[in-house]
Scaffold this motif. Sequence first.
Motif, short mmCIF file in Angstrom:
data_model
loop_
_atom_site.label_atom_id
_atom_site.label_comp_id
_atom_site.label_asym_id
_atom_site.label_seq_id
_atom_site.Cartn_x
_atom_site.Cartn_y
_atom_site.Cartn_z
N HIS A 1 0.82 -1.21 0.00
CA HIS A 1 0.00 0.00 0.00
C HIS A 1 0.85 1.26 0.00
CE1 HIS A 1 -3.84 -1.97 0.26
NE2 HIS A 1 -3.34 -2.79 1.15
N LYS B 1 2.37 1.69 -3.44
CA LYS B 1 1.34 2.05 -4.42
C LYS B 1 0.98 3.53 -4.29
CE LYS B 1 -2.98 0.73 -6.41
NZ LYS B 1 -4.21 0.01 -6.39
N GLN C 1 1.26 6.49 -7.36
CA GLN C 1 -0.08 6.76 -7.86
C GLN C 1 -0.07 7.58 -9.16
OE1 GLN C 1 -2.34 5.26 -5.80
NE2 GLN C 1 -3.94 5.61 -7.27
N GLU D 1 -4.76 5.05 -17.00
CA GLU D 1 -5.25 3.90 -16.23
C GLU D 1 -4.44 2.69 -16.66
OE1 GLU D 1 -9.87 5.22 -15.62
OE2 GLU D 1 -9.34 3.11 -15.77
N TRP D 2 -3.74 2.08 -15.73
CA TRP D 2 -2.89 0.96 -16.07
C TRP D 2 -2.80 0.02 -14.87
CZ3 TRP D 2 2.80 0.84 -14.82
CH2 TRP D 2 3.13 1.72 -13.79
N LEU E 1 -1.37 -0.64 -12.20
CA LEU E 1 -0.46 -0.11 -11.19
C LEU E 1 -0.15 -1.16 -10.13
CD1 LEU E 1 1.06 2.20 -9.82
CD2 LEU E 1 -1.09 3.00 -8.89
N SER E 2 -1.18 -1.91 -9.73
CA SER E 2 -0.95 -2.94 -8.71
C SER E 2 0.05 -3.98 -9.19
CB SER E 2 -2.27 -3.63 -8.35
OG SER E 2 -3.19 -2.69 -7.87
N GLN F 1 -12.04 0.02 -10.53
CA GLN F 1 -11.18 1.10 -10.05
C GLN F 1 -11.75 2.44 -10.47
OE1 GLN F 1 -6.66 0.52 -10.21
NE2 GLN F 1 -7.39 -0.26 -12.13
N GLU G 1 -10.02 5.61 -11.75
CA GLU G 1 -8.78 6.28 -12.14
C GLU G 1 -7.57 5.80 -11.36
OE1 GLU G 1 -9.13 10.48 -11.76
OE2 GLU G 1 -10.60 10.65 -13.37
N ASN G 2 -7.31 4.52 -11.37
CA ASN G 2 -6.16 3.94 -10.67
C ASN G 2 -6.31 3.89 -9.17
OD1 ASN G 2 -4.60 3.30 -12.84
ND2 ASN G 2 -3.54 5.24 -12.89
N SER G 3 -7.39 4.41 -8.59
CA SER G 3 -7.57 4.28 -7.16
C SER G 3 -8.53 3.15 -6.88
CB SER G 3 -8.12 5.57 -6.58
OG SER G 3 -8.56 5.35 -5.26
N CYS G 4 -8.21 2.34 -5.87
CA CYS G 4 -9.12 1.26 -5.51
C CYS G 4 -10.10 1.67 -4.42
CB CYS G 4 -8.31 0.05 -5.03
SG CYS G 4 -7.39 -0.65 -6.38
N SER H 1 -12.36 9.11 -17.21
CA SER H 1 -12.87 8.17 -18.21
C SER H 1 -14.24 7.69 -17.78
CB SER H 1 -11.92 6.99 -18.32
OG SER H 1 -12.15 6.11 -17.26
N ASN I 1 -15.22 4.66 -17.61
CA ASN I 1 -15.22 3.25 -17.17
C ASN I 1 -15.93 3.03 -15.85
OD1 ASN I 1 -13.67 2.80 -19.37
ND2 ASN I 1 -11.74 2.66 -18.28
N ASN J 1 -9.65 -4.71 -0.49
CA ASN J 1 -8.49 -4.12 -1.15
C ASN J 1 -7.17 -4.59 -0.57
OD1 ASN J 1 -9.60 -2.64 -3.20
ND2 ASN J 1 -9.85 -0.80 -1.96
N ARG J 2 -7.03 -5.91 -0.49
CA ARG J 2 -5.75 -6.48 -0.10
C ARG J 2 -5.30 -6.02 1.27
NH1 ARG J 2 -1.23 -7.11 -4.80
NH2 ARG J 2 0.50 -7.51 -3.41
N GLY J 3 -6.14 -6.14 2.25
CA GLY J 3 -5.73 -5.88 3.61
C GLY J 3 -6.03 -4.48 4.11
N SER J 4 -6.76 -3.67 3.34
CA SER J 4 -7.08 -2.34 3.82
C SER J 4 -8.17 -2.40 4.88
CB SER J 4 -7.54 -1.47 2.65
OG SER J 4 -8.09 -0.28 3.12
N ASP K 1 -8.03 -4.20 -6.10
CA ASP K 1 -6.99 -4.92 -5.37
C ASP K 1 -7.56 -5.99 -4.45
OD1 ASP K 1 -4.72 -2.11 -4.81
OD2 ASP K 1 -4.81 -3.61 -6.41
#
Lengths: 322, 246
Positions: free
Chosen positions: A91, A94, A98, A105-106, A108-109, B6, B8-11, B31, B33, B187-190, B209
């Motif tokens: 985390h 990441k 960011q 958008e890719w 990233l993880s 997601q 915009e790249n944020s989970c 976007s 999406n 989200n993987r342990g959040s 995630d």
Amino acid sequence: MPRRPRRHQRFKSWPITFSPFGRALARMGSISMPKRRSESIENNTPSSASNGFIKHPLDEKPEGSESSDGEFDGVVQADFAFFDPKPNDFHGVKTLLQTYLDVEEWDLSGFVDLILEQTTVGTVVKVEDDEDEGVFALVTALNLWRYREQRCIIKLKDFLLVKASQEKGIADQLRLLLGEQAHNVGLLVSQRVVNLPPQLLPPLYDSLFNEVSWATEDEPTEDLRNSFRFKHYVILSKIYKHKNAEQKRKLSDDSVEEIVYVKPEDEIFHKLSLWSFCFPLRTQQPAPHELKNYRAMGLIMAVEADKIPSFRQELGSLINET
Amino acid sequence: MATRLQFENSCEIGAFSKLTNAYCLTAIGGSENFYSAFEAELADVIPVVKTSIGGTRLVGFLSVGNKNGLLLPHTTTDQELQHLRNSLPDQVVVQRIEEKLSALGNCIACNDHVALAHTDLDKETEELLADVLGVEVFRQTVAGNVLSGSYCALSNRGGLVHPHTSIEDLDELSTLLQVPLVAGTVNRGSEAIAAGMVVNDWTAFCGSDTTATELSVIDNVFMLRGDTRPGDGFDGMRKSLLDSYK
């Protein structure tokens, strides 16, 4: 081969906002503290040992140091330590990455996972014994051939090529580096919290380049050993360019910088680079007051590996001057 | 079956969206999406509305709502308020409230029957919650944390709470809320559950995630296994299955 011991730095407080610990630091003011005389070198915790690479943080544990909660004597002490990347750092790393590819958008993880799996080369800067395990800085070098089939690397290469498409001449060189010559090209990733003390930079980069050269000897297979024999490094970074760059040149006003480097070492890399170019960023970030005449731009450059020794030297003198 | 996505790249999709049984709010992103993912799942059943709150994209953190209503912070602009009133079904009462704890989504977790609120919430806000949202309000902490809204995701069928919630607290909360509860992560342990996911009675969305294990826990506790449809009559069964102490 003598392993260079990790250096441990302790610093005054500064605004960092990546963890509750960081926010606690940000709330406190800063006051100078006399340097501690005693130093104890502790042999390392199990958190970082792989392939025979042991990190030795120098612990400076001041006695009776912690100011209690709510008391505002303004002194905060933090011991930074360098660690191998671990899955737990997911985390924190990441968060640092960011905006690595601007608003793209890719995966990233996936990219973060790649960095964390490569424990032989790569360093994460954290505070010793911090429960939150906040990551303050990251540096690593990824071979672009070794990871060429990863979704994130494919997207990253496309991103770089798209940005380079406007630059005649450079686009071809970049395509070569990302394609045929990728065997010997390393993506140098270096991200950190904005106000990380610059004194940490020389040891941080030393650790990276040392690990790269140790890896060329210590990795278990020939392929892996070769994968760290970098001839070029590709760097993607961020700078601030003066909005009136054209006008500036005419006036030749030296008091105003044309380019402000967010990371001081970028200036040295830029000077030593084989080629470089800038591209506009789409992230809208409010600029600090001093930078209101500047625009944030992305910077992509390639640096030859044999320029690294002069880089390390110049970085050392740059930091010692400031 | 929960969907992973997601913004915009944020989970942290719970920051940028709000999902209830009657409507769904999403932030306006670069976007399409994000919005499309919600639309694909929900378009035939409930309206999916793009909006901002107070000019920001944090619609999930700033608002609280259920099928009966939607409460907005004082920072909401008149245009946003009007847009929401126009876009949401008539039976949903949209109200802007004066509450100093303006991140309503972080402070209050609710479903269609009960709400868990920040211990320092204004008395007027508590009354508005009861009136507008038609819920019984309990001032409670979750795992010692006052931001009950952040650390708990709640639907009418189940709830997911902060992983460090003790067994006694889980039992107590479960009794208060009258739904099965599980302590877990997203989200993987959040640990910020509500930041990482949104849920209603028949579907859930989680940050990309989120691991397969976390996803199966979510599917289990919120009973999303895909063999039920909205309005399944669960509400009818609920009265006979669960006692309520008045």
